[in-house]
Design an enzyme around this catalytic site. Structure first.
Site, mmCIF file in Angstrom:
data_model
loop_
_atom_site.group_PDB
_atom_site.id
_atom_site.type_symbol
_atom_site.label_atom_id
_atom_site.label_comp_id
_atom_site.label_asym_id
_atom_site.label_seq_id
_atom_site.Cartn_x
_atom_site.Cartn_y
_atom_site.Cartn_z
ATOM 1 N N THR A 23 28.781 43.690 49.024
ATOM 2 C CA THR A 23 27.996 44.702 49.747
ATOM 3 C C THR A 23 26.897 45.276 48.845
ATOM 4 N N GLY A 24 26.016 46.031 49.459
ATOM 5 C CA GLY A 24 25.071 46.895 48.754
ATOM 6 C C GLY A 24 24.264 46.216 47.653
ATOM 7 N N ASP A 71 41.064 42.976 42.899
ATOM 8 C CA ASP A 71 41.001 44.427 42.693
ATOM 9 C C ASP A 71 40.844 44.657 41.190
ATOM 10 N N SER A 111 42.135 66.439 44.068
ATOM 11 C CA SER A 111 43.485 66.273 43.528
ATOM 12 C C SER A 111 43.384 65.398 42.281
ATOM 13 N N TYR A 153 23.143 59.813 35.789
ATOM 14 C CA TYR A 153 23.959 60.965 35.378
ATOM 15 C C TYR A 153 25.049 60.577 34.370
ATOM 16 N N PRO A 194 20.562 52.851 37.548
ATOM 17 C CA PRO A 194 19.650 53.019 38.682
ATOM 18 C C PRO A 194 19.596 54.472 39.155
HETATM 19 C C1 HXC Z 1 37.786 64.465 47.954
HETATM 20 C C2 HXC Z 1 38.780 62.402 48.279
HETATM 21 C C3 HXC Z 1 37.655 61.955 49.020
HETATM 22 C C4 HXC Z 1 36.567 62.869 49.201
HETATM 23 C C5 HXC Z 1 39.104 60.347 48.943
HETATM 24 N N1 HXC Z 1 39.654 61.379 48.264
HETATM 25 N N2 HXC Z 1 37.891 60.678 49.401
HETATM 26 N N3 HXC Z 1 38.841 63.645 47.748
HETATM 27 N N4 HXC Z 1 36.689 64.116 48.653
HETATM 28 N N5 HXC Z 1 35.475 62.533 49.874
HETATM 29 C C6 HXC Z 1 40.974 61.431 47.641
HETATM 30 C C7 HXC Z 1 42.061 61.267 48.673
HETATM 31 O O1 HXC Z 1 42.336 62.505 49.317
HETATM 32 C C8 HXC Z 1 43.230 60.757 47.820
HETATM 33 O O2 HXC Z 1 43.849 61.790 47.108
HETATM 34 C C9 HXC Z 1 42.536 59.888 46.795
HETATM 35 O O3 HXC Z 1 41.158 60.342 46.746
HETATM 36 C C10 HXC Z 1 42.558 58.427 47.160
HETATM 37 O O4 HXC Z 1 41.988 58.284 48.447
HETATM 38 P P1 HXC Z 1 42.076 56.921 49.265
HETATM 39 O O5 HXC Z 1 41.246 57.067 50.490
HETATM 40 O O6 HXC Z 1 43.514 56.530 49.417
HETATM 41 O O7 HXC Z 1 41.420 55.898 48.211
HETATM 42 P P2 HXC Z 1 41.061 54.375 48.382
HETATM 43 O O8 HXC Z 1 41.511 53.825 49.714
HETATM 44 O O9 HXC Z 1 41.498 53.691 47.136
HETATM 45 O O10 HXC Z 1 39.444 54.384 48.444
HETATM 46 C C11 HXC Z 1 38.693 54.666 47.315
HETATM 47 C C12 HXC Z 1 37.474 55.501 47.689
HETATM 48 C C13 HXC Z 1 36.675 54.819 48.833
HETATM 49 C C14 HXC Z 1 36.641 55.683 46.412
HETATM 50 C C15 HXC Z 1 37.927 56.869 48.170
HETATM 51 O O11 HXC Z 1 35.550 55.602 49.203
HETATM 52 C C16 HXC Z 1 36.207 53.446 48.443
HETATM 53 O O12 HXC Z 1 36.893 52.449 48.645
HETATM 54 N N6 HXC Z 1 34.993 53.338 47.886
HETATM 55 C C17 HXC Z 1 34.417 52.057 47.392
HETATM 56 C C18 HXC Z 1 32.938 51.992 47.545
HETATM 57 C C19 HXC Z 1 32.164 53.204 47.101
HETATM 58 O O13 HXC Z 1 32.704 54.287 46.846
HETATM 59 N N7 HXC Z 1 30.856 53.005 47.015
HETATM 60 C C20 HXC Z 1 29.919 54.061 46.595
HETATM 61 C C21 HXC Z 1 29.454 53.824 45.198
HETATM 62 S S1 HXC Z 1 28.066 54.824 45.053
HETATM 63 P P3 HXC Z 1 45.192 62.565 47.640
HETATM 64 O O14 HXC Z 1 45.639 63.379 46.478
HETATM 65 O O15 HXC Z 1 44.713 63.387 48.798
HETATM 66 O O16 HXC Z 1 46.165 61.490 48.049
HETATM 67 C C22 HXC Z 1 27.762 55.236 43.466
HETATM 68 C C23 HXC Z 1 26.369 55.807 43.319
HETATM 69 C C24 HXC Z 1 26.114 56.586 42.091
HETATM 70 O O17 HXC Z 1 28.583 55.100 42.617
HETATM 71 C C25 HXC Z 1 24.743 57.258 42.009
HETATM 72 C C26 HXC Z 1 23.966 57.519 43.246
HETATM 73 C C27 HXC Z 1 22.589 58.089 43.044
HETATM 74 P P1 NAP Z 2 28.779 49.771 47.533
HETATM 75 O O1 NAP Z 2 28.051 48.871 48.461
HETATM 76 O O2 NAP Z 2 29.792 50.681 48.092
HETATM 77 O O3 NAP Z 2 29.388 48.874 46.380
HETATM 78 C C1 NAP Z 2 30.597 49.130 45.724
HETATM 79 C C2 NAP Z 2 31.397 47.850 45.717
HETATM 80 O O4 NAP Z 2 32.549 48.014 44.875
HETATM 81 C C3 NAP Z 2 31.917 47.453 47.094
HETATM 82 O O5 NAP Z 2 31.533 46.134 47.363
HETATM 83 C C4 NAP Z 2 33.432 47.539 46.964
HETATM 84 O O6 NAP Z 2 34.074 46.519 47.727
HETATM 85 C C5 NAP Z 2 33.636 47.339 45.475
HETATM 86 N N1 NAP Z 2 34.899 47.887 45.009
HETATM 87 C C6 NAP Z 2 35.361 49.152 45.151
HETATM 88 N N2 NAP Z 2 36.580 49.282 44.625
HETATM 89 C C7 NAP Z 2 36.906 48.076 44.100
HETATM 90 C C8 NAP Z 2 38.044 47.575 43.419
HETATM 91 N N3 NAP Z 2 39.102 48.348 43.155
HETATM 92 N N4 NAP Z 2 38.045 46.278 43.034
HETATM 93 C C9 NAP Z 2 36.971 45.489 43.297
HETATM 94 N N5 NAP Z 2 35.859 45.907 43.936
HETATM 95 C C10 NAP Z 2 35.841 47.186 44.339
HETATM 96 O O7 NAP Z 2 27.729 50.718 46.761
HETATM 97 P P2 NAP Z 2 26.389 50.403 45.959
HETATM 98 O O8 NAP Z 2 25.468 51.540 46.203
HETATM 99 O O9 NAP Z 2 25.931 49.022 46.213
HETATM 100 O O10 NAP Z 2 26.884 50.517 44.445
HETATM 101 C C11 NAP Z 2 26.858 49.413 43.556
HETATM 102 C C12 NAP Z 2 26.790 49.905 42.127
HETATM 103 O O11 NAP Z 2 25.559 50.588 41.894
HETATM 104 C C13 NAP Z 2 27.894 50.877 41.735
HETATM 105 O O12 NAP Z 2 28.277 50.650 40.397
HETATM 106 C C14 NAP Z 2 27.202 52.210 41.834
HETATM 107 O O13 NAP Z 2 27.805 53.195 41.055
HETATM 108 C C15 NAP Z 2 25.841 51.847 41.308
HETATM 109 N N6 NAP Z 2 24.760 52.763 41.656
HETATM 110 C C16 NAP Z 2 24.307 52.821 42.922
HETATM 111 C C17 NAP Z 2 23.243 53.654 43.211
HETATM 112 C C18 NAP Z 2 22.649 53.716 44.574
HETATM 113 O O14 NAP Z 2 21.728 54.511 44.786
HETATM 114 N N7 NAP Z 2 23.102 52.928 45.534
HETATM 115 C C19 NAP Z 2 22.683 54.444 42.210
HETATM 116 C C20 NAP Z 2 23.203 54.367 40.920
HETATM 117 C C21 NAP Z 2 24.232 53.506 40.652
HETATM 118 P P3 NAP Z 2 35.555 46.654 48.380
HETATM 119 O O15 NAP Z 2 35.625 47.971 49.036
HETATM 120 O O16 NAP Z 2 35.605 45.467 49.289
HETATM 121 O O17 NAP Z 2 36.524 46.498 47.256
#
Ligand code: HXC
Ligand code: NAP
Length: 288
Positions: A23-24, A71, A111, A153, A194
């Site tokens: 993705t992304g 994972d 948490s 950050y 980024p």
């Molecule tokens: C507070 C939260 C929360 C939220 C989850 N939790 N979401 N707490 N605010 N929004 C808490 C839950 O309550 C739980 O704690 C614990 O985190 C685990 O939650 P799960 O939903 O069971 O986790 P999981 O299924 O493993 O999913 C992980 C995830 C999910 C991070 C929450 O969003 C995910 O899969 N994300 C992957 C992709 C992603 O995040 N992409 C964005 C990257 S962007 P408790 O104690 O309640 O059980 C990025 C950009 C950076 O990094 C810079 C941008 C400019």
């Molecule tokens: P994204 O599409 O949500 O990408 C995150 C990816 O990580 C998903 O494909 C997700 O796939 C994978 N992932 C999450 N948990 C994982 C696990 N336990 N094992 C393996 N894969 C896992 O978001 P994005 O914006 O493209 O972000 C990509 C990267 O860029 C990240 O490092 C992010 O911090 C960085 N970044 C993004 C931005 C921005 O503006 N978009 C800015 C600065 C930095 P699954 O859920 O299928 O596992």
């Protein structure tokens, strides 16, 4: 992708693993790497997403893209993914640590498990992959290249994304530490930081609808635009290619100047209109 900076065979012979490649930004970078002739492996937790992306990219580029469920939090799964990559392509040359998890929240509302959730994906996931791939390259006496995706950050810290800030800062330290320690094995280690590049994954979690009504992210951007994926993918391609062979331990910012713009004490004087500057200049001249 249309605008490729490198020539089309520039990455021929490279075998590149992209974590979070389904993705992304990981998907966009994988697309360009494949167009540049690399064999690409994309990994994440979701099989269907990976299979669709792998097929889409492969049809576009004509090169094989292998989807592997992995994972990154689990070291055995990382080792297994590495084994599958090597048995399919005979080697692996490059690791792109891109997988991440993140969400926006006041820290006091988190948490301990929520904190772990983000740090485990971002920091533990990155060191798990780096360790497994590094051991493989060292044991097999081959060159290696690691590129980590952090964020701006990681330098400054940031409220409301504290687990991510801690984890990304850790990844930055890992990048620089391994660049120094493993250079003797011909293993390079760099990072990209980024600024804002819209993706569904980041935007739904960091700028959800209700917040968009209160905060205009555009105000923070000196170029008055977000990044486009091609710009990032071209930079990643360069850092992965042999053209960047002497770059090691670097963290390259690609944010249109965003973090410096918001760090400078007086940059917000931008809002002062020309007429006010004219008046002030006039007063100063009259005084002297
Ligand atoms: C507070 C939260 C929360 C939220 C989850 N939790 N979401 N707490 N605010 N929004 C808490 C839950 O309550 C739980 O704690 C614990 O985190 C685990 O939650 P799960 O939903 O069971 O986790 P999981 O299924 O493993 O999913 C992980 C995830 C999910 C991070 C929450 O969003 C995910 O899969 N994300 C992957 C992709 C992603 O995040 N992409 C964005 C990257 S962007 P408790 O104690 O309640 O059980 C990025 C950009 C950076 O990094 C810079 C941008 C400019
Ligand atoms: P994204 O599409 O949500 O990408 C995150 C990816 O990580 C998903 O494909 C997700 O796939 C994978 N992932 C999450 N948990 C994982 C696990 N336990 N094992 C393996 N894969 C896992 O978001 P994005 O914006 O493209 O972000 C990509 C990267 O860029 C990240 O490092 C992010 O911090 C960085 N970044 C993004 C931005 C921005 O503006 N978009 C800015 C600065 C930095 P699954 O859920 O299928 O596992």
């Amino acid at each position: 992708m249309k605008n490729l900076m490198l020539r089309e065979d520039a990455l021929k012979g490279k075998v590149i693993v992209v974590t979070g490649g389904g993705t992304g930004l990981g998907k966009s970078i994988s697309e360009m790497l494949s167009q540049l002739g690399a064999s690409v492996v994309i990994t994440s937790r979701k099989k269907e997403v990976l299979e669709k992306t792998a097929n889409d990219i492969s049809v576009l580029s004509g090169n094989k893209v292998l989807p592997i469920v992995c994972d990154v939090r689990k070291y055995e799964e990382v080792e297994n993914m590495l084994q599958k990559t090597v048995s399919e392509f005979g080697k692996v040359t490059t690791l792109l640590n891109n997988a991440a998890g993140n969400f926006i929240s006041p820290t006091e509302r988190l948490s301990a498990k929520a904190f772990d959730t983000v740090v485990d994906i971002v920091l533990k996931g990155t060191y798990n992959c780096s360790l497994a791939f590094g051991k493989y390259w060292i044991e097999n006496k081959c060159e290696g290249n690691m590129l980590n995706i952090v964020t701006t950050y990681a330098f400054t810290g940031s409220g409301f994304v504290v687990p991510s800030a801690c984890a990304k800062a850790g990844v930055m330290a890992l990048t620089r530490s391994l660049a120094a320690e493993w250079a003797k094995y011909n293993i390079r280690s760099n990072a990209i930081a980024p600024g804002p590049f819209p993706t569904e994954g980041a935007w739904t979690r960091l700028f959800p609808e209700p917040l968009q009504k209160i905060i205009d992210p555009m105000q923070r951007l000196p170029l008055k635009r977000v990044g486009n994926h091609e710009e990032l993918a071209n930079l990643a391609s360069y850092l992965i290619s042999d053209f960047s062979g002497y770059i090691n331990g670097e963290v390259v910012v690609i944010d249109g100047g965003e973090w410096l713009y918001n760090a400078g004490q007086f940059t917000h004087f931008n809002i002062i209109p020309k007429e006010a500057w004219d008046m002030w200049e006039q007063m100063r001249k009259e005084k002297s």
